[in-house]
Design a protein around this motif. Structure first.
Motif, short mmCIF file in Angstrom:
data_model
loop_
_atom_site.label_atom_id
_atom_site.label_comp_id
_atom_site.label_asym_id
_atom_site.label_seq_id
_atom_site.Cartn_x
_atom_site.Cartn_y
_atom_site.Cartn_z
N ALA A 117 0.81 -1.22 0.00
CA ALA A 117 0.00 0.00 0.00
C ALA A 117 0.84 1.27 0.00
O ALA A 117 0.33 2.35 -0.32
N ALA A 118 2.13 1.17 0.36
CA ALA A 118 2.95 2.36 0.57
C ALA A 118 3.10 3.25 -0.66
O ALA A 118 2.94 4.48 -0.56
N PRO A 119 3.40 2.73 -1.86
CA PRO A 119 3.59 3.64 -3.01
C PRO A 119 2.33 4.44 -3.34
O PRO A 119 2.42 5.64 -3.64
N LEU A 120 1.17 3.80 -3.30
CA LEU A 120 -0.06 4.50 -3.63
C LEU A 120 -0.37 5.57 -2.59
O LEU A 120 -0.79 6.69 -2.92
N TRP A 121 -0.15 5.26 -1.31
CA TRP A 121 -0.39 6.26 -0.26
C TRP A 121 0.59 7.42 -0.38
O TRP A 121 0.22 8.58 -0.20
N ALA A 122 1.85 7.13 -0.71
CA ALA A 122 2.84 8.19 -0.89
C ALA A 122 2.46 9.11 -2.05
O ALA A 122 2.74 10.32 -2.01
N ASP A 123 1.82 8.55 -3.09
CA ASP A 123 1.41 9.35 -4.24
C ASP A 123 0.09 10.06 -4.03
O ASP A 123 -0.32 10.89 -4.86
N THR A 124 -0.61 9.76 -2.95
CA THR A 124 -1.87 10.44 -2.65
C THR A 124 -1.60 11.90 -2.32
O THR A 124 -0.72 12.20 -1.51
N PRO A 125 -2.28 12.83 -2.96
CA PRO A 125 -2.03 14.25 -2.67
C PRO A 125 -2.12 14.53 -1.18
O PRO A 125 -2.95 13.97 -0.47
N ILE A 126 -1.26 15.41 -0.71
CA ILE A 126 -1.18 15.66 0.73
C ILE A 126 -2.49 16.22 1.27
O ILE A 126 -2.86 15.96 2.42
N ALA A 127 -3.24 16.94 0.44
CA ALA A 127 -4.53 17.45 0.90
C ALA A 127 -5.50 16.31 1.17
O ALA A 127 -6.31 16.38 2.10
N GLU A 128 -5.41 15.23 0.37
CA GLU A 128 -6.28 14.08 0.60
C GLU A 128 -5.84 13.31 1.85
O GLU A 128 -6.67 12.78 2.58
N ARG A 129 -4.52 13.24 2.09
CA ARG A 129 -4.06 12.61 3.32
C ARG A 129 -4.55 13.41 4.54
O ARG A 129 -4.92 12.83 5.57
N MET A 143 1.51 7.63 14.67
CA MET A 143 0.87 7.39 13.38
C MET A 143 0.48 8.68 12.65
O MET A 143 0.60 8.75 11.42
N ALA A 144 -0.01 9.68 13.35
CA ALA A 144 -0.51 10.87 12.67
C ALA A 144 0.58 11.54 11.83
O ALA A 144 0.36 11.80 10.63
N PRO A 145 1.76 11.84 12.38
CA PRO A 145 2.78 12.46 11.53
C PRO A 145 3.31 11.52 10.46
O PRO A 145 3.59 11.95 9.33
N ALA A 146 3.46 10.23 10.80
CA ALA A 146 4.00 9.29 9.82
C ALA A 146 3.05 9.14 8.64
O ALA A 146 3.47 9.09 7.46
N LEU A 147 1.75 9.03 8.91
CA LEU A 147 0.76 8.92 7.83
C LEU A 147 0.69 10.20 7.02
O LEU A 147 0.60 10.16 5.79
N MET A 148 0.71 11.33 7.68
CA MET A 148 0.64 12.60 6.95
C MET A 148 1.85 12.77 6.03
O MET A 148 1.74 13.35 4.95
N ALA A 149 3.00 12.24 6.45
CA ALA A 149 4.20 12.33 5.63
C ALA A 149 4.15 11.38 4.44
O ALA A 149 5.02 11.44 3.56
N GLY A 150 3.16 10.47 4.40
CA GLY A 150 3.00 9.57 3.28
C GLY A 150 3.50 8.16 3.52
O GLY A 150 3.56 7.35 2.59
N ASN A 151 3.85 7.84 4.78
CA ASN A 151 4.23 6.48 5.11
C ASN A 151 3.00 5.65 5.45
O ASN A 151 1.97 6.19 5.87
N THR A 152 3.10 4.34 5.29
CA THR A 152 2.10 3.45 5.87
C THR A 152 2.59 3.01 7.25
O THR A 152 3.79 3.01 7.52
N CYS A 153 1.65 2.65 8.12
CA CYS A 153 1.99 2.38 9.52
C CYS A 153 1.49 1.02 9.97
O CYS A 153 0.35 0.64 9.68
N ILE A 154 2.34 0.32 10.70
CA ILE A 154 1.98 -0.92 11.37
C ILE A 154 2.12 -0.69 12.87
O ILE A 154 3.18 -0.29 13.35
N MET A 155 1.05 -0.94 13.60
CA MET A 155 1.02 -0.71 15.04
C MET A 155 1.11 -2.05 15.76
O MET A 155 0.22 -2.88 15.66
#
Length: 453
Positions: A34-46, A140-152
């Motif tokens: 999932a990481a490449p697609l999430w990284a390419d998601t516009p930051i406004a959508e994130r 998770m909030a900053p990591a996801l906003m930066a475009g990373n995927t997260c495993i908790m």
């Protein structure tokens, strides 16, 4: 299998299924895919996704607070406040992440040179039990906003809290694989850190465990942020507002039954007001009662596990045996559950357990200092360096303390706390790296230099 206990009653909670190594690695694979697609998601959508997460957290706050009370003993009112703070963290990065990650132009011999902040990929968060919602969102909030995927990877004490938390991310309709729960036993953590798809690690927990995580991550040349233990000093000088200082010290030390890394552990009081401060603290500590965290009250909840309670009691006994005075508390309560009373230890000196070691429970060590210089010396007589504080009205004393205290945070005439707007972290045995603030979102990014002729 995960085998949590209810710390209020001491009874075993239903066994929770854990993943074996093969299934755990499949979860990692989902996040990596999932990481490449999430990284390419516009930051406004994130950002919009994080705002939906905040709403879903608030919708689920009563359930999350109930689960925390049941699994780790957090009083309901504190659990509700924790979920609200966590939702605010998601909103903070939604509102400010684009600004923090904006490209920065830097002058050089190029016609245009600048720095870009790009995601690393999949980040693993290894989290403790004491604030299972807040510490997850802090990672998770900053990591996801930066475009990373997260495993908790949540603590085994709080498996159902973890499921309910990740459900809020699913309710917010984040793409599949972007935010995942990994219910595994501790012995599998090393294999997951080693997984080639894991690009960075965030760990919150004890200093000893942090050393192991750091070594494993370093073996794979993977960046890590470590928020570890603390033995936070609080200096009280003779000119301080003693009433307010003792109110805040009591709040800091007893919130979550003292199970907080950044709570005041050691109070260092100028000798002119030492007896006065001790009496004021006694009035507050001696009135604190033990009670069921599942009920709406301001009573002190239990310690999360029996082994932790016994370890804390051993520290108290060793401190008293070394010459400290116990003004209240200090006894193991009879009855069900893992409760421990608010305990006030006076005349604590270097070399005593409550001075040298982190005490993770409602135990406060009070020491006497001749003056500011002596107080600063005692404050820095520790291998930890997470939070610190000072109470005084003198500007010169404030400036000296800010400069001299060896810690990642200094609070002046207030409580040491975590705030999404400000970086948080420590030095020494308290770890390295920073979470929160603009610094936190840049921990798990590729700081890429671009040079154009």
């Amino acid at each position: 299998m995960l085998t949590p206990n209810n710390p209020t009653t001491g009874e075993a909670l239903p066994i929770f299924p854990s993943l074996d190594a093969a299934k755990a690695k499949r979860i990692v694979g989902m996040a990596v895919t999932a990481a490449p697609l999430w990284a390419d998601t516009p930051i406004a959508e994130r950002a919009d996704a994080l705002r939906r997460v905040a709403k879903c957290l608030r919708d689920a706050k009563h359930e999350l607070a109930r689960l925390m009370a049941e699994e780790m003993g957090k009083p309901l009112r504190e659990g509700l406040a924790e979920v609200e703070k966590s939702a605010g963290c998601a909103e903070y990065y939604a509102d400010n992440g684009a600004q923090f990650l904006a490209a920065e132009t830097l002058a050089s011999d190029a016609s245009h040179s600048y720095v870009k902040y790009q995601p690393l990929g999949t980040v693993l968060g290894i989290l403790p039990w004491n604030a299972p919602v807040w510490l997850a969102l802090r990672f998770m909030a900053p990591a996801l906003m930066a475009g990373n995927t997260c495993i908790m990877k949540a603590d085994p004490n709080v498996p159902r809290t973890a499921v309910a938390l990740i459900a809020a991310f699913h309710e917010a309709e984040l793409p599949g694989g972007v935010a995942l729960n990994l219910p595994i036993t501790t012995d599998l953590i090393g294999e997951i850190i080693d997984h080639p798809g894991i690009k960075a690690v965030s760990f919150t927990g004890s200093s000893n465990a942090g050393k192991k995580v750091a070594a494993r991550a370093a073996a794979g040349l993977k960046p890590a942020v470590l928020e570890l233990g603390g033995s936070d000093p609080c200096i009280v000088l003779a000119d301080a507002d003693l009433e307010k200082a003792c109110d805040i010290i009591t709040l800091s030390r007893l919130i979550n039954a003292g199970q907080s890394c950044i709570s005041v552990k050691r109070v260092i009081v100028e000798e002119a007001v030492y007896d006065d401060v001790c009496e004021r603290l006694y009035q507050r500590f001696s009135q604190k009662t033990l009670g069921d965290p599942r009920k709406e009250s301001d009573s002190l909840g239990p310690i999360a596990r029996e082994d932790l309670r016994l370890g804390l009691h051993d520290q108290v006994k060793r401190t008293i045996d070394a010459g400290a005075r116990c003004l209240c508390g200090g006894d193991l309560p009879q009855g069900d559950g893992f409760f421990y009373p608010a305990t006030l230890l006076l005349d604590v000196m270097p070399g005593m357990a409550a001075f040298d070691e982190e005490t993770f429970g409602p135990v406060l060590a009070v020491s006497k200092a001749r003056d500011l210089d002596h107080a600063l010396e005692l404050a820095n007589t520790t291998a930890y360096g997470l939070g610190s504080s000072i109470w005084t009205t003198d500007e010169n004393s404030i400036e000296r303390a800010i400069y001299t205290l060896q810690a990642g945070q200094v609070a002046v005439n207030g409580i040491v706390k975590t705030d999404p707007r400000l970086p948080s972290g420590g030095i020494g045995l308290s770890g390295y790296g920073r979470e929160l603030g603009p610094q936190g979102i840049r921990e798990f990014v590729n700081i890429k230099q671009v040079w154009i002729a």
